[in-house]
Scaffold this motif. Structure first.
Motif, PDB file in Angstrom:
ATOM      1  N   UNK A 214       0.827  -1.216  -0.177  1.00 40.79           N
ATOM      2  CA  UNK A 214      -0.083  -0.034  -0.001  1.00 40.79           C
ATOM      3  C   UNK A 214       0.959   1.186  -0.061  1.00 40.79           C
ATOM      4  N   UNK A 215       2.051   1.207   0.913  1.00 42.03           N
ATOM      5  CA  UNK A 215       2.952   2.423   1.028  1.00 42.03           C
ATOM      6  C   UNK A 215       3.513   2.646  -0.456  1.00 42.03           C
ATOM      7  N   UNK A 216       3.749   1.218  -1.026  1.00 39.37           N
ATOM      8  CA  UNK A 216       4.802   1.680  -2.239  1.00 39.37           C
ATOM      9  C   UNK A 216       3.995   2.129  -3.436  1.00 39.37           C
ATOM     10  N   UNK A 217       2.602   1.840  -3.492  1.00 39.27           N
ATOM     11  CA  UNK A 217       1.646   2.238  -4.906  1.00 39.27           C
ATOM     12  C   UNK A 217       0.788   3.288  -4.370  1.00 39.27           C
ATOM     13  N   UNK A 218       0.745   3.655  -3.112  1.00 46.59           N
ATOM     14  CA  UNK A 218       0.180   4.708  -2.594  1.00 46.59           C
ATOM     15  C   UNK A 218      -1.589   4.663  -2.904  1.00 46.59           C
ATOM     16  N   UNK A 219      -2.403   3.457  -2.412  1.00 43.49           N
ATOM     17  CA  UNK A 219      -3.464   2.866  -2.770  1.00 43.49           C
ATOM     18  C   UNK A 219      -4.322   3.221  -1.651  1.00 43.49           C
ATOM     19  N   UNK A 220      -5.597   3.202  -1.533  1.00 43.56           N
ATOM     20  CA  UNK A 220      -6.418   3.061  -0.500  1.00 43.56           C
ATOM     21  C   UNK A 220      -6.678   1.676   0.032  1.00 43.56           C
ATOM     22  N   UNK A 221      -7.269   1.673   1.299  1.00 42.01           N
ATOM     23  CA  UNK A 221      -7.459   0.455   2.034  1.00 42.01           C
ATOM     24  C   UNK A 221      -8.430  -0.641   1.074  1.00 42.01           C
ATOM     25  N   UNK A 222      -9.583  -0.076   0.423  1.00 44.36           N
ATOM     26  CA  UNK A 222     -10.253  -1.043  -0.255  1.00 44.36           C
ATOM     27  C   UNK A 222      -9.807  -1.455  -1.543  1.00 44.36           C
ATOM     28  N   UNK A 223      -8.907  -0.943  -2.234  1.00 41.91           N
ATOM     29  CA  UNK A 223      -8.234  -1.364  -3.304  1.00 41.91           C
ATOM     30  C   UNK A 223      -7.134  -2.373  -2.953  1.00 41.91           C
ATOM     31  N   UNK A 224      -6.604  -2.209  -1.709  1.00 42.48           N
ATOM     32  CA  UNK A 224      -5.339  -3.104  -1.333  1.00 42.48           C
ATOM     33  C   UNK A 224      -6.191  -4.273  -0.775  1.00 42.48           C
ATOM     34  N   UNK A 225      -7.421  -4.321  -0.256  1.00 43.38           N
ATOM     35  CA  UNK A 225      -8.115  -5.520  -0.068  1.00 43.38           C
ATOM     36  C   UNK A 225      -8.070  -6.607  -1.319  1.00 43.38           C
ATOM     37  N   UNK A 226      -8.231  -6.193  -2.375  1.00 43.78           N
ATOM     38  CA  UNK A 226      -8.196  -6.814  -3.468  1.00 43.78           C
ATOM     39  C   UNK A 226      -7.207  -7.578  -3.799  1.00 43.78           C
ATOM     40  N   UNK A 227      -5.824  -7.390  -3.439  1.00 43.90           N
ATOM     41  CA  UNK A 227      -4.692  -8.208  -3.479  1.00 43.90           C
ATOM     42  C   UNK A 227      -5.117  -9.519  -3.129  1.00 43.90           C
ATOM     43  N   UNK A 228      -5.935  -9.778  -1.923  1.00 41.31           N
ATOM     44  CA  UNK A 228      -6.369 -10.984  -1.475  1.00 41.31           C
ATOM     45  C   UNK A 228      -7.561 -11.492  -2.285  1.00 41.31           C
ATOM     46  N   UNK A 229      -8.544 -10.506  -2.443  1.00 44.09           N
ATOM     47  CA  UNK A 229      -9.796 -10.898  -2.865  1.00 44.09           C
ATOM     48  C   UNK A 229      -9.639 -11.472  -4.304  1.00 44.09           C
ATOM     49  N   UNK A 230      -8.930 -10.680  -5.152  1.00 40.66           N
ATOM     50  CA  UNK A 230      -8.769 -11.119  -6.694  1.00 40.66           C
ATOM     51  C   UNK A 230      -7.948 -12.520  -6.842  1.00 40.66           C
TER      52      UNK A 230
END
Length: 459
Positions: A35-51
């Protein structure tokens, strides 16, 4: 085939299962760094797992059916290659979009590894030894899912990319050894692939994931009524009867709807949904330890070790108990123990020693629901030519539980101002789901009835 050859096959397919399932939970400790490297929000980060879970669900029935058509070894190698390709794309990601594409490809390949591995057991092991073999594969699956956060925490200091770099040499070794060890099986060349069923299934799962991901439990009714939630949920619901209709008409459906004619299959696949929910609940254990015991992230990751050890010890034993007592008694006992462990985690998480005891009890229960009983049922109920497809149903329902469970647990935790209360509420909710699993076990066949079914589906 002698026992030595069977054992070599087991070792090889289990390594593949371990690698594929490891990437479900291994990303947990890395999420803040990504999240820190790409500067994205919590909801988008959750897709790393969800996708990953989403495409795992799509890949499971697809690859299982392909293995029935084209042979186990060819599709197993293909699954490993696709998984490795996804890992490379993830490692080299220059944007969040590329990383998500890599995770999707990883999940798609991993989705086919487990049902094909289980089908190999059905093809190569006699009925009286399948329970023990599935017990071992179940322990590898469960251990890798739980060990993921721990291994992730250990590799993270070297860079989050190392969580995926380790997949490449392992995948290369598996591919080479597959052509040496795995038997070449003949597939069914007389059928056409069910592209219609695959498309409807993929759309249904995709809409479900999008809808669930946008639900806000701080305002459940309000969020469900949002344009970002209800259209996707409605589309998912509408596509379910369409999927059933399409698969019933298909000469060779990608999802074996006809297997649901068996009450045993209905019960097993329903329990599998709860299994996925419980597995995701355990992924949140390190975060619970941080809140309840004021531990650091690395220290909290180690709090899962007692659970892992209990699971690792119990799963192979449960496989052997299946051959002796059948699934009904084993599943009832295991799910009942799981209920006790989840309630203990909720009420006694603030006590260091009771946290450890709760983890051990929960691990003993998970050794059952993540292990071999459900897969044993599907091998018993499925005819030989549909074994991989039968295993895929278990994976699909378990992944559905994981996908919904991740969003559900996160939503419950986020709805409380006090984080500890949020975690306690989440684990109480999962415990009640486990109670429902206990009740479902009463409908399973006893040992005598299972033996009768095995005679009707020989070899």
């Amino acid at each position: 085939m002698d026992n030595r050859h069977r054992n070599r096959i087991l070792i090889l397919i289990f390594i593949g299962v371990f690698m594929g399932s490891l990437d479900i939970g291994i990303v947990g400790p890395a999420l803040p760094a990504i999240q820190g490297q790409f500067g994205v929000g919590e909801r988008l980060v959750s897709w790393i797992f969800a996708i990953y879970i989403l495409f795992f669900m799509i890949g499971t029935p697809l690859m299982a059916k392909l293995s029935d058509i084209y042979g186990r070894r060819s599709i197993y190698v293909l699954d490993i290659f696709i998984f490795a390709l996804g890992s490379i794309i993830t490692i080299t990601a220059l944007s969040m979009e590329q990383l998500l594409i890599g995770r999707a490809i990883q999940g798609f390949g991993a989705g086919g590894i487990f049902p094909v591995a289980s089908a190999f057991i059905g093809d190569t092991f006699p009925p009286e030894k399948r329970g023990g073999a599935l017990g071992i594969i179940g322990s590898v699956w469960g251990l890798s899912g739980i060990l993921g956060p721990i291994i992730g925490a250990l590799l993270l200091p070297y860079g989050w990319q190392w969580l995926f770099i380790i997949n490449i040499p392992i995948a290369a070794v598996i591919i080479v050894l597959s052509f040496i060890i795995l038997p070449a099986s003949k597939g069914r060349k007389d059928v056409r692939f069910d592209w219609q069923g695959t498309l409807v299934f993929a759309l249904m799962v995709g809409f479900l994931a999008l809808g669930v991901n946008q639900i806000d439990t701080n305002n459940v009714m309000g969020s469900v009524g949002s344009i970002y939630v209800w259209p996707f949920l409605v589309l998912a619901v509408l596509l379910l009867p369409l999927l059933v209709k399409v698969e019933k008409k298909s000469l060779d459906p990608v999802i074996q709807i006809d297997l649901y004619q068996s009450l045993e299959v209905k019960l097993a696949t329903s329990i599998a949904i709860g299994t996925g929910l419980c597995q995701i609940a355990i992924v949140f254990m390190p975060a619970l330890a941080v809140v309840a015991l004021s531990l650091s992230t690395s220290e909290a990751s180690l709090m899962v070790i007692p659970l892992v050890l209990a699971l690792g010890v119990s799963a192979p034993v449960i496989g052997r108990l299946l051959d002796k007592f059948g699934t009904k008694i084993v599943m009832f006992t295991g799910t009942f123990i799981l209920v006790i462990g989840l309630f203990c985690l909720s009420f006694f998480a603030s006590n260091f020693y009771l946290f450890i005891v709760s983890g051990v009890v929960t691990g003993l229960g998970l050794g059952t629901v993540l292990g071999s009983p459900l897969r044993y049922i599907m091998l018993t109920e499925s005819p030989p030519e549909k074994r991989a497809s039968g295993q895929a149903l278990i994976n699909f329902n378990s992944s559905t539980g994981q996908l919904v469970g991740g969003a559900l647990i996160g939503a419950v935790i986020g709805s409380q101002v006090d984080k500890l209360v949020g975690y306690q509420s989440a684990y109480i909710l999962i415990a009640f789901i486990a109670i429902a699993m206990v009740l479902l076990t009463f409908g399973l066949k006893n040992r005598a009835e299972q033996l009768k079914t095995m005679k009707n589906n020989p070899n």
